[in-house]
Every structure is written in structure tokens, then in C-alpha cells.
Design a protein around this motif. Structure first.
Motif, PDB file in Angstrom:
ATOM      1  N   ILE A   1       0.832  -1.208   0.000  1.00 28.69           N
ATOM      2  CA  ILE A   1       0.000   0.000   0.000  1.00 28.69           C
ATOM      3  C   ILE A   1       0.867   1.258   0.000  1.00 28.69           C
ATOM      4  N   GLY A   2       0.549   2.201  -0.862  1.00 34.09           N
ATOM      5  CA  GLY A   2       1.169   3.524  -0.846  1.00 34.09           C
ATOM      6  C   GLY A   2       0.105   4.544  -1.185  1.00 34.09           C
ATOM      7  N   GLY A   3       0.136   5.677  -0.503  1.00 32.46           N
ATOM      8  CA  GLY A   3      -0.804   6.750  -0.812  1.00 32.46           C
ATOM      9  C   GLY A   3      -2.265   6.410  -0.550  1.00 32.46           C
ATOM     10  N   TYR A   4      -2.502   5.373   0.264  1.00 34.22           N
ATOM     11  CA  TYR A   4      -3.854   4.844   0.487  1.00 34.22           C
ATOM     12  C   TYR A   4      -4.526   4.451  -0.832  1.00 34.22           C
TER      13      TYR A   4
ATOM     14  N   THR B   1       5.211   0.515   4.301  1.00 32.45           N
ATOM     15  CA  THR B   1       5.823   1.845   4.250  1.00 32.45           C
ATOM     16  C   THR B   1       4.770   2.911   3.986  1.00 32.45           C
ATOM     17  N   SER B   2       4.871   3.997   4.733  1.00 35.00           N
ATOM     18  CA  SER B   2       3.997   5.149   4.547  1.00 35.00           C
ATOM     19  C   SER B   2       2.548   4.799   4.853  1.00 35.00           C
ATOM     20  N   ALA B   3       1.612   4.981   3.911  1.00 33.48           N
ATOM     21  CA  ALA B   3       0.258   4.511   4.181  1.00 33.48           C
ATOM     22  C   ALA B   3       0.322   3.029   4.544  1.00 33.48           C
ATOM     23  N   GLY B   4       1.205   2.295   3.882  1.00 33.97           N
ATOM     24  CA  GLY B   4       1.396   0.875   4.184  1.00 33.97           C
ATOM     25  C   GLY B   4       1.968   0.648   5.575  1.00 33.97           C
TER      26      GLY B   4
ATOM     27  N   PRO C   1       5.135   5.597   9.018  1.00 32.93           N
ATOM     28  CA  PRO C   1       3.683   5.411   8.991  1.00 32.93           C
ATOM     29  C   PRO C   1       2.915   6.737   8.871  1.00 32.93           C
ATOM     30  N   ILE C   2       2.075   6.819   7.864  1.00 31.52           N
ATOM     31  CA  ILE C   2       1.150   7.948   7.718  1.00 31.52           C
ATOM     32  C   ILE C   2      -0.110   7.514   8.461  1.00 31.52           C
ATOM     33  N   THR C   3      -0.195   7.948   9.717  1.00 28.83           N
ATOM     34  CA  THR C   3      -1.203   7.389  10.615  1.00 28.83           C
ATOM     35  C   THR C   3      -1.738   8.470  11.544  1.00 28.83           C
TER      36      THR C   3
ATOM     37  N   MET D   1       1.275  11.845  -6.736  1.00 33.01           N
ATOM     38  CA  MET D   1       2.627  11.409  -6.348  1.00 33.01           C
ATOM     39  C   MET D   1       2.736  11.122  -4.855  1.00 33.01           C
ATOM     40  N   LEU D   2       1.600  11.021  -4.166  1.00 31.60           N
ATOM     41  CA  LEU D   2       1.610  10.741  -2.727  1.00 31.60           C
ATOM     42  C   LEU D   2       2.283   9.414  -2.427  1.00 31.60           C
ATOM     43  N   ASP D   3       1.925   8.409  -3.198  1.00 33.43           N
ATOM     44  CA  ASP D   3       2.440   7.058  -3.021  1.00 33.43           C
ATOM     45  C   ASP D   3       3.975   7.084  -3.086  1.00 33.43           C
ATOM     46  N   TYR D   4       4.623   6.614  -2.014  1.00 33.64           N
ATOM     47  CA  TYR D   4       6.085   6.676  -1.944  1.00 33.64           C
ATOM     48  C   TYR D   4       6.753   5.890  -3.073  1.00 33.64           C
ATOM     49  N   ASN D   5       6.004   5.007  -3.741  1.00 36.60           N
ATOM     50  CA  ASN D   5       6.546   4.225  -4.858  1.00 36.60           C
ATOM     51  C   ASN D   5       6.680   5.044  -6.134  1.00 36.60           C
TER      52      ASN D   5
ATOM     53  N   GLN E   1       6.603  20.461   3.191  1.00 37.51           N
ATOM     54  CA  GLN E   1       6.152  19.806   1.959  1.00 37.51           C
ATOM     55  C   GLN E   1       4.658  19.978   1.718  1.00 37.51           C
ATOM     56  N   LYS E   2       3.899  20.109   2.819  1.00 43.94           N
ATOM     57  CA  LYS E   2       2.440  20.170   2.659  1.00 43.94           C
ATOM     58  C   LYS E   2       1.904  21.511   3.138  1.00 43.94           C
ATOM     59  N   THR E   3       0.778  21.902   2.575  1.00 45.08           N
ATOM     60  CA  THR E   3       0.140  23.162   2.968  1.00 45.08           C
ATOM     61  C   THR E   3      -0.986  22.838   3.959  1.00 45.08           C
TER      62      THR E   3
ATOM     63  N   GLY F   1      -5.140  13.175  -0.285  1.00 43.27           N
ATOM     64  CA  GLY F   1      -5.330  11.729  -0.417  1.00 43.27           C
ATOM     65  C   GLY F   1      -6.159  11.173   0.729  1.00 43.27           C
ATOM     66  N   GLU F   2      -5.980  11.762   1.907  1.00 45.65           N
ATOM     67  CA  GLU F   2      -6.721  11.283   3.075  1.00 45.65           C
ATOM     68  C   GLU F   2      -8.187  11.698   3.000  1.00 45.65           C
ATOM     69  N   ASN F   3      -8.491  12.877   2.479  1.00 38.59           N
ATOM     70  CA  ASN F   3      -9.888  13.249   2.232  1.00 38.59           C
ATOM     71  C   ASN F   3     -10.537  12.208   1.319  1.00 38.59           C
TER      72      ASN F   3
ATOM     73  N   LYS G   1       9.198  14.690   5.597  1.00 41.06           N
ATOM     74  CA  LYS G   1       8.220  15.726   5.945  1.00 41.06           C
ATOM     75  C   LYS G   1       6.849  15.425   5.348  1.00 41.06           C
ATOM     76  N   ASP G   2       6.597  14.147   5.078  1.00 36.14           N
ATOM     77  CA  ASP G   2       5.245  13.753   4.660  1.00 36.14           C
ATOM     78  C   ASP G   2       4.288  13.800   5.840  1.00 36.14           C
ATOM     79  N   THR G   3       4.828  13.539   7.043  1.00 32.01           N
ATOM     80  CA  THR G   3       4.074  13.778   8.267  1.00 32.01           C
ATOM     81  C   THR G   3       5.087  14.227   9.305  1.00 32.01           C
TER      82      THR G   3
ATOM     83  N   PRO H   1      14.819  10.215   3.667  1.00 31.68           N
ATOM     84  CA  PRO H   1      13.532  10.803   3.275  1.00 31.68           C
ATOM     85  C   PRO H   1      12.386   9.800   3.434  1.00 31.68           C
ATOM     86  N   HIS H   2      11.243  10.158   2.917  1.00 28.60           N
ATOM     87  CA  HIS H   2      10.039   9.336   2.985  1.00 28.60           C
ATOM     88  C   HIS H   2      10.238   8.043   2.178  1.00 28.60           C
ATOM     89  N   SER H   3      10.532   6.959   2.854  1.00 24.62           N
ATOM     90  CA  SER H   3      10.880   5.707   2.169  1.00 24.62           C
ATOM     91  C   SER H   3      10.885   4.560   3.175  1.00 24.62           C
TER      92      SER H   3
END
Ligand code: DHB
Length: 484
Positions: free
Chosen positions: A98-101, A183-186, A226-228, A254-258, A360-362, A374-376, A435-437, A465-467
Motif C-alpha cells: 500500500i502507498g498513498g492509500y 511503508t507510509s500509508a502501508g 507510517p502515515i497514521t 505522487m503521494l504514493d512513496y513508490n 512539503q504540505k500546505t 489523499g486522506e480526504n 516531511k510527509d508527516t 527521506p520518505h521511504s
């Protein structure tokens, strides 16, 4: 187009190996439907059987994702051992993709993007059975309905665990030694899987897809970045990055770390700065409500300006990270935010470090006023593509957004379940320039777990980085140790 990640093979009905005239055969048979494969890992040849494209539920919604691939070292069919393990003792490595949900299809061992054997190949070479589950994700659609919104991803992973538990006696490997990795969402859902084993909240959803009647608890959790804790990730992000008014942001695709990322630079608008200030102010109350304690039993708190022992702890993770790098012989002299004395990093200028890392995020980084994240999208439902999952963004919605079901928000957050989880072993990593979270999010999870008496291996690797899966030697050392 929907949901099928580019350059990945899409699984179709004719590829499914357990289809019968009356549905899917959920009884695993080691003697059927496999191919024998070989690979080279560290100069050593690894031979294994590949049982692929097995639908793991009786009533799948999307067979492209609700399948599992199972890989078993060939030696286990000849009564031999591989490394420390044999057919009776082998742990089961359970990596999700899973990446980017987004939806993630069952994984196939191979060489990673860097050309080196990936975690699953290394696992096989170390005598692990590998079971890689696919799971639905936020972009799936069927007959005009969304089919992969929360909590589909965790429901599917649980159903896959049940398949392994149910078939434990029919295959080599120990279903009571399943180690989840992601990784990440995963990484987020890996932690969620560990937190929610056998929890009744998920039962109606598991029934709906015809999951097997079996336990769905696992043995241990490995989670990279973890994006949690999504409903608190907005405030954590602004607590950390409030001072940084410029950003380098990525598009939702491009959210998905892959996926390779391209960044767009910009400056926060007045509205965004105002939101950032509001969100930053809300974070201390959340942290203080958790009553987290450090290793010496001292409360980790924040004052109304966001300063205090919790912030010092976060700073300390970065200092520890730099010290590990320094010990490995990495030259840190270029970083003027570090104070190095007698071969030790003794201080880090926190504000300078955050500025160096950059935003990285607003705001809001995870739930935004325009439902653009992506979470919305993950918190949509069958008929509504995107929803809010925080009160603040619901109130400030610029698109008249609606709120996700409270129970579903809860079912996606491991923080709400770890108190009743029996999983003892947790390994959590979050790179020091991820800095993804905010680092506060995985840190809160790790500290809470420690406070609950779990064995937690948590660190923020330097310049990372995010990986994920970047320290396989250490990961497998940890796994070998905890299953012993
Ligand atoms: C991922 C990254 C994110 O920044 C996010 O918000 C969700 C998921 C990912 O890489 O999986």
C-alpha cells in the motif's frame, strides 16, 4: 484507469488460481497451482515455490486486489532447513504494497528499484515464508460506486491474515509468527493491523466480503514512516512547520512513496498562514491529553506555545539520529545547526533544523478545506468521493464538505486500539528528513506503545527521506531476535 497503478500487472479473473465452479476455494493446497522460482541473494541461490493470485475471501469486491501471493522456500518440502528455520518454525513475513492509500496488489519478490533484492527476497533467503497481501484502496470504483474507501484496506489485510491462520496446518510456516511490514500509508496500516487484532469493530465488514472465520491478530509490526493518526496529523504538522512559510509540494498523484515525485514551490497564502496558526495551537491539548511519559517516567507535555518536554523529546530523536550517523563515520560538518563536541553531537538548533528540512504540505496537510488530499479521498464513502475527518476542516470547508463516519475514522487509527492489542514487538522508523508527516506522529505512537509496556524499537535514521525497507540487515536482525 481507476486505481490500477501504472506499470503494474493487473490481475484478472483468468489469472486467479483458486477459482472453482462455485466460488473460490479457500483451502490452501501446497501440491497445487504453484511455480518454482529461483533468485540470487548475496551470491546465494534461493529456490522457492510461488503460489500466486489466490483470492482470500469468499465474496471479493475486487479480485485485482483481494488476493494474496505466498512464497515458500523449496527446502521446506524436503524436510530441510534454511538458515535458522524449518517448515515448522519459519515465521511469516507479511509485507503489504500500500502507498498513498491507493489500492495495492499482492507483492511479488524481486529486485527493488535500486537493483538489490527486496525485503521479500531477502526474507526467503533467510528462511521466512513470505505472504504478500493485496488490498483495496481509495480510488477503486465499480458500477458507479466507490469500493475501496476506509476501512476497506484494513478489512482486506485482516481477511488475508485470517486466510493464513485458517490454513496454518496446510502450509509450512507459523501463522502465530506473522510479522507485518509496510511503508507510509502501508506503514500506517501495518501498525493498524497490529493494533486491532481480533477486534469486533471490523466484524461486519469482514462478514460482508466473506472472510474466513479465524483469528486476525499478528505477532509483530514493522512500520516505515507510517502515515497514521490522521485526524491529529494536521495539527502535528503545523506544530512542527508553522514557521516555514514556503513549501515544495507534490501533487496528489505522487503521494504514493513508490511513485517518483516532482515538487512545485510556493508560498503560503494569508488564509493558509491563519489556518496554520489555528492548527498549531490545537496540538498541545492533544499531546497533553495522552499523558505520555519518557523513559524516566517524566511527563511529556507542551505549553500553549508548543514548547516543553515533548518538543525536547522530538529534538532528542534528531540528535540521537545525528549521533548514529556520526558513529558510522558520516561527515556532519556541513550542518551548522549541529553542535559537535569531542566526536559527539551535543545539540541541534531545532528551528534551524526544521527550516533546513522544509515544508512539503500546505495547511491542512491531511484534511484540507477543499477536500483535496489523499486522506480526504480515503475517507470518502460508497457515493461521496471525498470527506472531512476533523471538526476544524468541516467548519472551515470551502466546498461544503461533509464529515466521515466517526466510527470509521476511529477504525483507521491505531492510537484508539493499541491499549487492547496483544502485539508485543514493534519496529518503527521515520527518516530524519521525512516531511510527509511530522515526526511527532510516529513518535507519539512509539511512546504510547512503550508506556503500555510493549517492546518498541523506534528511531529516525539520519538524512533519510520518505521511504522504507532501507535497512534490511537491521530489520531481519530484529525479526530473528523477536521470534526466537
Ligand atoms: C503516503 C504519503 C503521504 O504524504 C500521505 O499523506 C499518504 C500516503 C504514502 O507514501 O503512502
Amino acid at each position: 484507469q481507476m486505481g490500477a497503478p501504472m506499470n503494474k500487472k493487473v490481475i484478472t479473473e483468468d489469472m486467479i488460481t483458486n477459482k472453482t465452479e462455485n466460488g473460490y476455494n479457500l483451502n490452501f493446497d501446497v501440491n497445487k497451482s504453484y511455480t518454482t522460482k529461483t533468485a540470487t541473494v548475496n551470491g546465494k541461490t534461493v529456490t522457492y515455490r510461488a503460489y500466486e493470485n489466490i483470492v482470500y475471501v469468499a465474496k471479493p469486491v475486487d479480485i485485482a486486489y483481494q488476493t494474496i501471493n505466498i512464497y515458500i522456500p523449496e527446502e521446506y518440502f524436503k524436510n530441510k532447513s534454511v538458515g535458522k528455520y524449518n517448515a515448522k518454525t519459519a515465521p511469516i513475513f507479511f509485507p503489504n504494497t500500500i502507498g498513498g492509500y491507493m489500492p495495492g496488489a499482492a507483492g511479488v519478490p524481486g529486485n527493488g528499484r535500486d537493483g538489490n533484492p527486496d525485503a521479500s527476497l531477502v526474507a526467503l533467503s533467510n528462511g521466512y515464508v513470505v505472504a504478500s497481501p493485496g488490498a483495496r484502496g481509495r480510488t477503486l470504483e465499480k458500477d458507479g460506486k466507490y469500493t475501496g474507501k476506509a476501512p476497506a484496506v484494513i478489512v482486506d489485510l485482516k481477511a488475508a491474515v485470517r486466510y493464513l491462520r485458517y490454513n496454518d496446518g496446510k502450509m509450512p510456516g507459523r501463522a502465530d509468527r506473522i510479522i507485518s511490514n509496510g511503508t507510509s500509508a502501508g506503514g500506517g496500516v501495518s501498525a493498524l493491523l497490529g493494533a486491532t487484532g481480533n477486534n469486533r469493530d471490523y466484524e461486519p465488514y469482514l462478514k460482508e466480503i466473506g472472510a474466513l472465520n479465524a483469528r486476525d491478530d499478528i505477532y509483530a509490526v514493522s512500520a516505515y514512516c507510517p502515515i497514521t493518526n490522521l485526524e491529529n496529523a494536521n495539527t502535528a504538522y503545523e506544530w512542527m512547520f508553522n514557521d516555514v512559510k514556503t513549501y515544495k509540494k507534490i501533487d496528489i498523484t505522487m503521494l504514493d512513496y513508490n511513485v517518483e515525485r516532482k515538487y512545485t514551490e510556493g508560498t503560503l497564502t494569508d488564509d493558509e498562514i491563519s489556518r496554520s496558526n489555528d492548527l498549531k495551537k490545537m496540538f498541545p491539548d492533544y499531546v497533553n491529553s495522552l499523558k505520555l511519559k519518557d523513559k524516566n517516567g517524566k511527563l511529556l507535555t507542551l505549553d500553549k506555545d508548543g514548547n516543553g518536554s515533548f518538543k525536547n523529546q522530538i529534538k532528542q530523536y534528531y540528535i540521537d539520529s545525528a549521533n548514529v550517523a556520526l558513529k558510522k563515520g558520516i561527515d556532519l560538518s556541513e550542518f551548522d545547526f549541529l553542535t559537535i563536541k569531542n566526536g559527539k553531537v551535543v545539540d541541534l538548533d531545532y528551528d534551524k533544523y526544521i527550516a533546513y528540512m522544509g515544508r512539503q504540505k500546505t495547511p491542512g496537510a491531511f484534511d484540507n478545506v477543499d477536500l483535496s488530499t489523499g486522506e480526504n479521498n480515503e475517507f470518502g464513502d460508497k457515493t461521496t468521493n471525498n470527506k472531512h475527518f476533523t471538526e476544524y476542516m468541516l467548519e472551515h470547508s470551502t466546498v461544503n464538505g461533509t464529515m466521515a463516519d466517526k466510527k470509521i475514522i476511529k477504525m483507521m487509527n491505531p492510537m484508539d486500539y493499541i491499549g487492547s492489542s496483544k502485539v508485543k514487538y514493534w519496529r518503527i522508523r521515520h527518516g530524519a528528513i521525512d516531511k510527509d508527516t511530522s515526526l511527532a506522529i510516529p513518535a507519539i505512537l512509539a511512546i504510547k506503545l512503550e508506556n503500555l509496556g510493549k517492546k518498541v524499537d523506534f528511531a529516525s535514521p539520519w538524512a533519510t527521506p520518505h521511504s522504507g525497507d532501507y535497512d534490511l540487515d537491521e530489520l531481519f536482525k530484529w525479526m530473528d531476535k523477536i521470534v526466537a
